[in-house]
Scaffold this motif. Structure first.
Motif, PDB file in Angstrom:
ATOM      1  N   PHE A  13       0.841  -1.191   0.000  1.00 26.26           N
ATOM      2  CA  PHE A  13       0.000   0.000   0.000  1.00 26.26           C
ATOM      3  C   PHE A  13       0.881   1.247   0.000  1.00 26.26           C
ATOM      4  O   PHE A  13       2.055   1.195   0.373  1.00 26.26           O
ATOM      5  CB  PHE A  13      -0.943   0.021   1.209  1.00 26.26           C
ATOM      6  CG  PHE A  13      -0.219   0.053   2.531  1.00 26.26           C
ATOM      7  CD1 PHE A  13       0.027   1.258   3.178  1.00 26.26           C
ATOM      8  CD2 PHE A  13       0.228  -1.116   3.120  1.00 26.26           C
ATOM      9  CE1 PHE A  13       0.709   1.291   4.384  1.00 26.26           C
ATOM     10  CE2 PHE A  13       0.907  -1.094   4.332  1.00 26.26           C
ATOM     11  CZ  PHE A  13       1.144   0.118   4.968  1.00 26.26           C
ATOM     12  N   ARG A  15       1.897   4.705   1.497  1.00 25.48           N
ATOM     13  CA  ARG A  15       1.819   5.405   2.777  1.00 25.48           C
ATOM     14  C   ARG A  15       1.879   6.925   2.612  1.00 25.48           C
ATOM     15  O   ARG A  15       1.229   7.655   3.331  1.00 25.48           O
ATOM     16  CB  ARG A  15       2.955   4.953   3.690  1.00 25.48           C
ATOM     17  CG  ARG A  15       2.939   5.621   5.052  1.00 25.48           C
ATOM     18  CD  ARG A  15       4.044   5.140   5.958  1.00 25.48           C
ATOM     19  NE  ARG A  15       4.031   3.725   6.199  1.00 25.48           N
ATOM     20  CZ  ARG A  15       3.239   3.092   7.061  1.00 25.48           C
ATOM     21  NH1 ARG A  15       2.356   3.768   7.742  1.00 25.48           N
ATOM     22  NH2 ARG A  15       3.326   1.802   7.220  1.00 25.48           N
ATOM     23  N   ARG A 104      -4.456   7.106  -3.298  1.00 23.01           N
ATOM     24  CA  ARG A 104      -5.648   6.889  -2.474  1.00 23.01           C
ATOM     25  C   ARG A 104      -6.555   5.827  -3.101  1.00 23.01           C
ATOM     26  O   ARG A 104      -7.049   4.927  -2.420  1.00 23.01           O
ATOM     27  CB  ARG A 104      -6.418   8.194  -2.278  1.00 23.01           C
ATOM     28  CG  ARG A 104      -5.690   9.212  -1.414  1.00 23.01           C
ATOM     29  CD  ARG A 104      -6.568  10.406  -1.092  1.00 23.01           C
ATOM     30  NE  ARG A 104      -7.037  11.130  -2.262  1.00 23.01           N
ATOM     31  CZ  ARG A 104      -6.400  12.137  -2.841  1.00 23.01           C
ATOM     32  NH1 ARG A 104      -5.228  12.538  -2.362  1.00 23.01           N
ATOM     33  NH2 ARG A 104      -6.920  12.752  -3.889  1.00 23.01           N
ATOM     34  N   ASN A 107      -5.077   2.297  -2.827  1.00 20.76           N
ATOM     35  CA  ASN A 107      -5.210   1.762  -1.468  1.00 20.76           C
ATOM     36  C   ASN A 107      -6.622   1.251  -1.195  1.00 20.76           C
ATOM     37  O   ASN A 107      -6.798   0.193  -0.586  1.00 20.76           O
ATOM     38  CB  ASN A 107      -4.818   2.815  -0.432  1.00 20.76           C
ATOM     39  CG  ASN A 107      -3.322   3.013  -0.345  1.00 20.76           C
ATOM     40  OD1 ASN A 107      -2.534   2.213  -0.844  1.00 20.76           O
ATOM     41  ND2 ASN A 107      -2.916   4.102   0.284  1.00 20.76           N
ATOM     42  N   SER A 111      -7.507  -2.800  -0.851  1.00 24.68           N
ATOM     43  CA  SER A 111      -8.080  -3.237   0.428  1.00 24.68           C
ATOM     44  C   SER A 111      -9.377  -4.005   0.216  1.00 24.68           C
ATOM     45  O   SER A 111      -9.778  -4.801   1.061  1.00 24.68           O
ATOM     46  CB  SER A 111      -8.314  -2.047   1.360  1.00 24.68           C
ATOM     47  OG  SER A 111      -9.434  -1.287   0.939  1.00 24.68           O
TER      48      SER A 111
END
Length: 125
Positions: A13, A15, A104, A107, A111
């Motif tokens: 991912f 950060r 963004r 991610n 997820s």
């Protein structure tokens, strides 16, 4: 109140994103790269959207994503019609965004367990 770091261990991912670098998990990358949930292809040889062609998108296509997020740098810049067609004729969705929005979106999609790949273009050092 106690704060704790919720760090997913099963996928990569983003950060942090800034103009010159993107941090994936704990590794800061300063050159363009391709990111899948399970691996990163570093030193992707693209310094600007205009450099995209069949050869430079081949590593992305080899990952067989359902959708590709193209981080075009600090600004939104669309690739050529030929590049867009390379994804379209394979039935792969391509979304173009600036790097922060691409991070963004990647991610969130990763997820959710989606087959997503992000390609981030960073300016040459």
């Amino acid at each position: 109140m106690q704060l704790s770091l919720n760090r997913p261990g099963e996928y990569l991912f983003v950060r942090k994103v800034d103009a010159a670098a993107i941090t994936v998990v704990d590794r800061e990358l300063r050159r363009s790269f391709v990111l899948a949930p399970d691996r990163a292809i570093e030193d992707w040889p693209v310094g600007a959207v205009g450099e995209l062609d069949e050869a430079t998108v081949a590593p992305i296509l080899e990952l067989t994503p359902a959708v590709v997020i193209l981080g075009s740098g600090p600004r939104l810049v669309f690739p050529s019609q030929q590049v867009l067609a390379a994804f379209l004729k394979r039935g792969i969705g391509l979304e173009v965004m600036d790097n922060a929005a691409a991070a963004r979106t990647f991610n969130v999609l990763v997820s959710e367990g989606r087959r997503v790949v992000a390609a981030f273009i960073l300016p040459p050092a």
